[in-house]
Write a protein that holds these residues in place. Structure first.
Motif, PDB file in Angstrom:
ATOM      1  N   ILE A 151       0.548  -1.261  -0.128  1.00  0.00           N
ATOM      2  CA  ILE A 151      -0.295   0.163   0.054  1.00  0.00           C
ATOM      3  C   ILE A 151       1.250   1.280   0.190  1.00  0.00           C
ATOM      4  O   ILE A 151       1.640   0.869  -0.230  1.00  0.00           O
ATOM      5  N   THR A 154      -1.569   6.127   2.838  1.00  0.00           N
ATOM      6  CA  THR A 154      -2.359   7.326   2.642  1.00  0.00           C
ATOM      7  C   THR A 154      -3.570   6.327   2.731  1.00  0.00           C
ATOM      8  O   THR A 154      -4.817   6.702   2.552  1.00  0.00           O
ATOM      9  N   GLN A 155      -3.056   4.999   2.556  1.00  0.00           N
ATOM     10  CA  GLN A 155      -4.241   3.793   2.299  1.00  0.00           C
ATOM     11  C   GLN A 155      -4.424   3.479   3.694  1.00  0.00           C
ATOM     12  O   GLN A 155      -3.467   3.323   4.342  1.00  0.00           O
ATOM     13  N   ASP A 156      -5.417   2.232   3.767  1.00  0.00           N
ATOM     14  CA  ASP A 156      -5.905   1.763   4.967  1.00  0.00           C
ATOM     15  C   ASP A 156      -5.133   0.109   4.863  1.00  0.00           C
ATOM     16  O   ASP A 156      -5.918  -0.327   3.732  1.00  0.00           O
ATOM     17  N   GLN A 160      -7.211  -2.234   1.830  1.00  0.00           N
ATOM     18  CA  GLN A 160      -6.510  -2.013   0.964  1.00  0.00           C
ATOM     19  C   GLN A 160      -5.356  -3.039   0.821  1.00  0.00           C
ATOM     20  O   GLN A 160      -4.496  -3.307   1.128  1.00  0.00           O
ATOM     21  N   HIS A 161      -5.456  -3.690  -0.954  1.00  0.00           N
ATOM     22  CA  HIS A 161      -5.010  -4.115  -1.089  1.00  0.00           C
ATOM     23  C   HIS A 161      -3.913  -5.456  -0.691  1.00  0.00           C
ATOM     24  O   HIS A 161      -3.086  -5.447  -1.036  1.00  0.00           O
ATOM     25  N   THR A 188      -4.236   3.262  -8.163  1.00  0.00           N
ATOM     26  CA  THR A 188      -2.799   2.795  -7.323  1.00  0.00           C
ATOM     27  C   THR A 188      -1.659   2.543  -8.621  1.00  0.00           C
ATOM     28  O   THR A 188      -1.998   1.542  -9.045  1.00  0.00           O
TER      29      THR A 188
END
Length: 223
Positions: A151, A154-156, A160-161, A188
């Motif tokens: 990730i 800025t991503q949770d 996320q992913h 992304t």
């Protein structure tokens, strides 16, 4: 006789110069018979041995392996969980028969999850230089499942992913190769990814919600 003396003098000077060069080189390794202390390496990235090749400006990067002890420390200080107090991921380095990262977890309650986030070293970024994430891992019993993700900051990390992987039993360590394309979408890019995520959740199934794995390699590999 004069000619012989010149040869001896020249040879003596050459020997002295050569000896000084050898002394200066081996002085990096020992001084007066005492070994210099090994420097401490704080980087997440394992040093790559280099020799004589002169890389081309467009040369393909080599495999980049992370230092597992450094990953352990970062994972230990950046854990996350569902907040129930009963879900956790715990890590240790070089414990027991595991020569890498021992990662244990417990997620006993429905909806539970836990994990940790590791900042990737700047030396390997951007990840567009690579094509695969390579791990070597084995489970306490075998068939353990864990989540691995890439990730950006800025991503949770909970959502996320993340990609679910299953590991072989202890003593049967095998490489797990994951295409980096699995961690990107229309919003992304590989260039934006700078964190590695490990996670576990309740959905792994009964019997696997309280277990551990041993990770002996984390590398990024070019295509």
């Amino acid at each position: 006789m004069a000619e012989l003396k010149r040869v001896l003098i020249t040879g003596g000077v050459l020997a002295a110069i050569t000896g000084a060069v050898i002394t200066s080189i081996f002085g990096l390794i020992s001084t007066n018979g005492h070994e210099n202390p090994t420097p401490t390496v704080n980087s997440l990235l394992l040093p790559t041995a280099t020799c004589c090749a002169v890389p081309s400006p467009t040369a393909t990067p080599d495999k980049a392996s992370l230092q597992l002890n450094a990953v352990t420390e970062k994972c230990r200080t950046s854990g996350f969980s569902d907040g129930s107090g009963s879900s956790y991921v715990a890590v240790a380095f070089g414990e027991g028969s595991c020569k890498g990262i021992t990662m244990g977890w417990s997620v006993p309650n429905a909806g539970g999850y836990a994990g940790c986030v590791v900042d990737l070293p700047s030396e390997i970024l951007p990840l567009s230089n690579f094509a695969y994430l390579l791990l070597r891992a084995e489970g306490l019993r075998g068939s353990e499942q864990f989540q691995i993700g890439l990730i950006n900051d800025t991503q949770d990390p909970v959502k996320q992913h993340k990609d679910m992987e299953r590991v072989p039993p202890e003593g049967a360590s095998q490489p797990i190769e994951i295409s980096l394309d699995r961690f990107i979408d229309q919003n992304t890019t590989l260039e934006s990814l700078n964190q590695l995520v490990f996670g576990i959740n309740y959905d792994v199934g009964e019997g696997l919600r309280d277990s551990s794995i041993c990770i002996t390699e984390i590398s990024f590999v070019p295509g």
